[in-house]
Design an enzyme around this catalytic site. Structure first.
Site, PDB file in Angstrom:
ATOM      1  N   CYS A 109       4.840 -12.253   1.871  1.00 49.62           N
ATOM      2  CA  CYS A 109       3.537 -11.600   2.009  1.00 49.62           C
ATOM      3  C   CYS A 109       3.652 -10.089   2.158  1.00 49.62           C
ATOM      4  O   CYS A 109       2.680  -9.386   1.974  1.00 49.62           O
ATOM      5  CB  CYS A 109       2.795 -12.180   3.206  1.00 49.62           C
ATOM      6  SG  CYS A 109       2.368 -13.922   2.998  1.00 49.62           S
ATOM      7  N   ARG A 125      -6.108   0.426  15.048  1.00 41.53           N
ATOM      8  CA  ARG A 125      -5.621   1.277  13.954  1.00 41.53           C
ATOM      9  C   ARG A 125      -6.584   2.439  13.699  1.00 41.53           C
ATOM     10  O   ARG A 125      -6.163   3.570  13.456  1.00 41.53           O
ATOM     11  CB  ARG A 125      -5.422   0.439  12.688  1.00 41.53           C
ATOM     12  CG  ARG A 125      -4.114  -0.365  12.704  1.00 41.53           C
ATOM     13  CD  ARG A 125      -3.916  -1.111  11.398  1.00 41.53           C
ATOM     14  NE  ARG A 125      -4.743  -2.292  11.310  1.00 41.53           N
ATOM     15  CZ  ARG A 125      -5.158  -2.847  10.182  1.00 41.53           C
ATOM     16  NH1 ARG A 125      -4.862  -2.295   9.023  1.00 41.53           N
ATOM     17  NH2 ARG A 125      -5.883  -3.955  10.192  1.00 41.53           N
ATOM     18  N   ARG A 168       0.832  -1.208   0.000  1.00 38.83           N
ATOM     19  CA  ARG A 168       0.000   0.000   0.000  1.00 38.83           C
ATOM     20  C   ARG A 168       0.863   1.253   0.000  1.00 38.83           C
ATOM     21  O   ARG A 168       0.562   2.229  -0.693  1.00 38.83           O
ATOM     22  CB  ARG A 168      -0.920  -0.007   1.228  1.00 38.83           C
ATOM     23  CG  ARG A 168      -2.008  -1.077   1.166  1.00 38.83           C
ATOM     24  CD  ARG A 168      -2.718  -1.244   2.483  1.00 38.83           C
ATOM     25  NE  ARG A 168      -3.753  -2.277   2.421  1.00 38.83           N
ATOM     26  CZ  ARG A 168      -4.214  -2.947   3.461  1.00 38.83           C
ATOM     27  NH1 ARG A 168      -3.735  -2.682   4.675  1.00 38.83           N
ATOM     28  NH2 ARG A 168      -5.143  -3.864   3.309  1.00 38.83           N
TER      29      ARG A 168
END
Length: 525
Positions: free
Chosen positions: A237, A151, A128
């Site tokens: 990942c 978050r 991202r």
């Protein structure tokens, strides 16, 4: 039907939600189940970005161990968090129907910052981060870790943050998606994002056959392609890799992306294949990316935690970078910057019989100023094979060439026709050639064809060796650095200058960048 299936899961709200979905579906089939929450390393270490932890399967390892110890029968994961290669003895038992695949921006106040130069966006995902910086290069990315709820709270608490990025499936599933949010349909999601996976022991036929009833074939096909693409690129990942496959009208549509960590470099691939003819889709797309610079990007990502040990004072090409030994972490930049001069017409108006060219920069200056027809020289003398090839391609035949300026000067003293020679050179040219000629009563008419600017930078102490390509690159380096390094030199003239500053000087067999790289590799064998 008497066996109770123990469902292992992380203990976050989202993980428990996913495990409950699996539990409900299994119980709807008539099976007895039990939830077994387990805290993972990924949940415990919250003070560093995921990509800095260096642990493959950070959210799955604890559950893998519990399964291999027979403490649980199945484990429920967000498929995007699962390594592409499972531990020995553990298999994918099912993939549930996929949810929302998108990434979502949760913003504060309004979206106006998207059109502004300055902006602060939070995410702990390297993928991202890279895609955001690729689209908004002047924005600032700050790290954000923790479960979905924490978050969101951090976003609320940090007044200077403009927004944070979440998986749409995650905040949607537990019903906490704020109204101030938009899906980022331009951002390619993580491979298998939005999908829930069940793993089981390969030896447990009962559990595997039971879970197979929950499997959603279309989701399995698409996420398998995405994860194969990730695997072929050798990415973990947390690598900046995105992939999305979907089925429409009996065709599989795929798009993938690999980026540099800072988003400045991006390689995209798209592919469409008929369903049933898609077996090579992931391999084709991965090869496409690799062939367009993907291997170098992946090597850079893998070596990001390693310190640079070799520095080149000349920018290297992609192909040249691939030649280095795996022990070499090399960086490069041009320590010398060139500015071509305007060569006055009056110089060419006088018939020039003998010309000396000692660099490709002088060739570029001449051919930038004038056409080949205007550059009618009777005798051209040069230094270097590459310079010779360039001259003969752009100007005309070379009468004679030598490997360095000193050898050329000695040749001209003995064999040059006439007593005058025009030397197209830099403002920082070496004295050897003109001095030898003038000492032997040959007149040298110097024409400043280009200017040389020292543009070196200060290097880190981790650098063990530096690649030099001219005496001026040595000079540029020593102006900014006072460290002892191994000097890997392209030729003897460069080495002569390097010996004034370094005790360990090595000279390439032939005057090419590739030969200097061979010299470096030999040191690290």
């Amino acid at each position: 039907m008497s066996k109770t299936i123990r469902i292992g899961t992380r203990d976050s709200e989202l993980a428990l939600w996913q495990a409950n979905i699996v539990q409900q579906q299994l119980e709807n089939l008539g099976h007895k189940t039990e939830l077994v929450p387990v805290k993972s390393t990924g949940d415990l270490v919250l003070d560093k970005p995921l990509y800095e932890l260096g642990i493959t399967g950070i959210f799955t390892r604890t559950l893998d161990i519990a399964m291999l110890n027979h403490d649980i029968d199945i484990a429920v994961h967000s498929l995007k968090d699962v390594p592409t290669i499972l531990p020995k003895g553990i298999v994918q038992a099912a993939v549930l129907k996929r949810g929302n695949v998108n990434d979502t921006l949760v913003y504060k106040n309004n979206e106006e910052f998207l059109g502004a130069r300055e902006g602060i966006v939070a995410t702990g995902s390297l993928r991202r981060r890279a895609q955001w910086l690729n689209r908004f290069p002047t924005h600032t990315i700050v790290d954000l870790r923790g479960n979905v709820n924490s978050r969101l709270q951090k976003l609320h608490d940090n007044e200077d943050w403009n927004g944070a990025i979440f998986a749409a499936a995650g905040i949607g599933r537990i019903g906490i998606r704020p109204e101030e949010s938009i899906n980022l349909d331009w951002m390619i999601p993580a491979p298998a994002q939005g999908a829930i996976m069940i793993t089981a022991l390969d030896e447990d036929e009962f559990v595997k056959s039971t879970c197979a009833e929950l499997n959603h074939e279309e989701t399995e096909i698409c996420t398998t392609i995405e994860r194969q693409f990730l695997n072929k690129l050798e990415g973990g990942c947390t690598a900046p890799i995105g992939a999305l496959a979907y089925i429409k009208d009996e065709e599989i549509h795929f798009k993938g992306v690999l980026l540099s960590e800072d988003g400045t470099k991006r390689i995209d691939v798209t592919r469409v294949k008929k369903l049933g003819e898609h077996n090579d889709m992931a391999q084709f797309c991965a090869d496409f990316v690799i062939e367009r610079g993907g291997k170098r990007l992946m090597d850079t990502i893998k070596n990001s935690s390693k310190k640079t040990n070799i520095y080149s004072t000349k920018s290297l090409t992609e192909d040249q970078r691939l030649l280095f030994n795996e022990k070499v972490v090399a960086e490069s930049t041009d320590f010398i910057k060139i500015s071509l001069n305007r060569i006055p017409q009056r110089i060419l108006n006088n018939e020039i019989k003998n010309v000396i060219i000692t660099s490709k920069n002088a060739v570029e200056s001449l051919t930038t100023n004038y056409s080949a027809n205007e550059l009618q020289f009777k005798n051209i003398y040069c230094v270097g094979r590459r310079t010779k090839r360039l001259i003969e391609r752009k100007i005309g035949e070379v009468k004679h060439s030598e490997k360095n300026a000193e050898h050329l000067a000695k040749y001209l003293v003995e064999f040059m026709e006439g007593t005058d020679v025009t030397y197209f050179c830099s403002d920082l040219r070496l004295d050897t050639l003109p001095n030898v000629l003038e000492e032997n009563h040959l007149k040298v008419n110097e024409v400043e064809a280009y200017q040389t600017k020292y543009d070196g930078i200060k290097l880190n102490d981790s650098v063990e060796g530096v690649m030099f390509y001219s005496p001026s690159t040595v000079e540029s380096f020593t102006r900014k650095n006072n460290i002892e390094v191994i000097a890997f030199c392209i030729g003897e003239t460069t080495a002569k200058e390097a010996r004034k500053h370094f005790s360990d000087v090595r000279v390439a067999k032939v005057p090419t960048v590739e030969s200097v790289i061979e010299l470096v590799n030999a040191h690290y064998v």
